[in-house]
Design a protein around this motif. Sequence first.
Motif, short mmCIF file in Angstrom:
data_model
loop_
_atom_site.label_atom_id
_atom_site.label_comp_id
_atom_site.label_asym_id
_atom_site.label_seq_id
_atom_site.Cartn_x
_atom_site.Cartn_y
_atom_site.Cartn_z
N GLY A 99 28.20 33.11 27.18
CA GLY A 99 28.60 32.95 28.58
C GLY A 99 29.26 34.20 29.13
N LYS A 100 30.13 34.81 28.34
CA LYS A 100 30.78 36.05 28.77
C LYS A 100 29.76 37.18 28.94
CE LYS A 100 35.00 34.84 29.23
NZ LYS A 100 35.66 34.96 30.54
N GLN A 143 26.60 36.80 29.69
CA GLN A 143 25.81 36.50 30.88
C GLN A 143 26.59 36.82 32.16
OE1 GLN A 143 24.74 32.42 30.10
NE2 GLN A 143 22.92 33.00 28.91
N GLU A 144 27.90 36.57 32.16
CA GLU A 144 28.73 36.93 33.32
C GLU A 144 28.65 38.44 33.58
OE1 GLU A 144 32.81 35.73 32.91
OE2 GLU A 144 32.27 33.64 32.55
N VAL A 145 28.78 39.21 32.51
CA VAL A 145 28.74 40.68 32.65
C VAL A 145 27.36 41.12 33.13
CG1 VAL A 145 28.82 42.86 31.38
CG2 VAL A 145 30.56 41.11 30.97
N LYS A 154 25.27 39.57 34.95
CA LYS A 154 25.09 39.24 36.37
C LYS A 154 25.81 40.22 37.28
CE LYS A 154 24.53 34.25 35.79
NZ LYS A 154 25.18 32.94 35.95
N THR A 155 26.98 40.66 36.86
CA THR A 155 27.79 41.50 37.74
C THR A 155 27.59 42.99 37.50
OG1 THR A 155 29.69 41.37 36.22
CG2 THR A 155 29.60 39.75 37.99
N ALA A 167 31.97 42.57 27.81
CA ALA A 167 32.20 41.18 27.42
C ALA A 167 33.39 41.09 26.47
CB ALA A 167 30.94 40.58 26.78
N ASN A 213 36.52 41.38 28.48
CA ASN A 213 36.79 40.13 29.19
C ASN A 213 37.34 39.06 28.24
OD1 ASN A 213 35.97 41.17 31.64
ND2 ASN A 213 33.90 40.35 31.51
N ASP A 233 41.01 37.27 28.38
CA ASP A 233 41.24 35.82 28.28
C ASP A 233 42.25 35.52 27.18
OD1 ASP A 233 39.35 35.39 30.25
OD2 ASP A 233 37.78 34.70 28.87
#
Length: 92
Positions: free
Chosen positions: A34-35, A37-39, A41-42, A55, A58, A62
Amino acid sequence: MRKSFNIRILGQNLAVKHDSGDDYVTNVVQYVTGKVQEVQKTAGGVSALTVAILAALNIADDYFKLQETNDAVCNQLEDKSEDLIKLLDEIR
């Protein structure tokens, strides 16, 4: 007993060993995925290494935020415990 797991992150197949069960390892892999995929995308079309580093940063962010929250809760509990001890001592 350590169990071997085959996982896939960022197109890489990895064999890892862990003492925890399947559900735990699955949750960890899903969190990291998930982390990643977040990276992705951005950050746009950056290299897999850059995605992995971002990632990881990030995830570390967290972790440190949770550690701060945990420390604050522990301090609150310690303060409340001390207050209760004082009250009990006054009652005696």
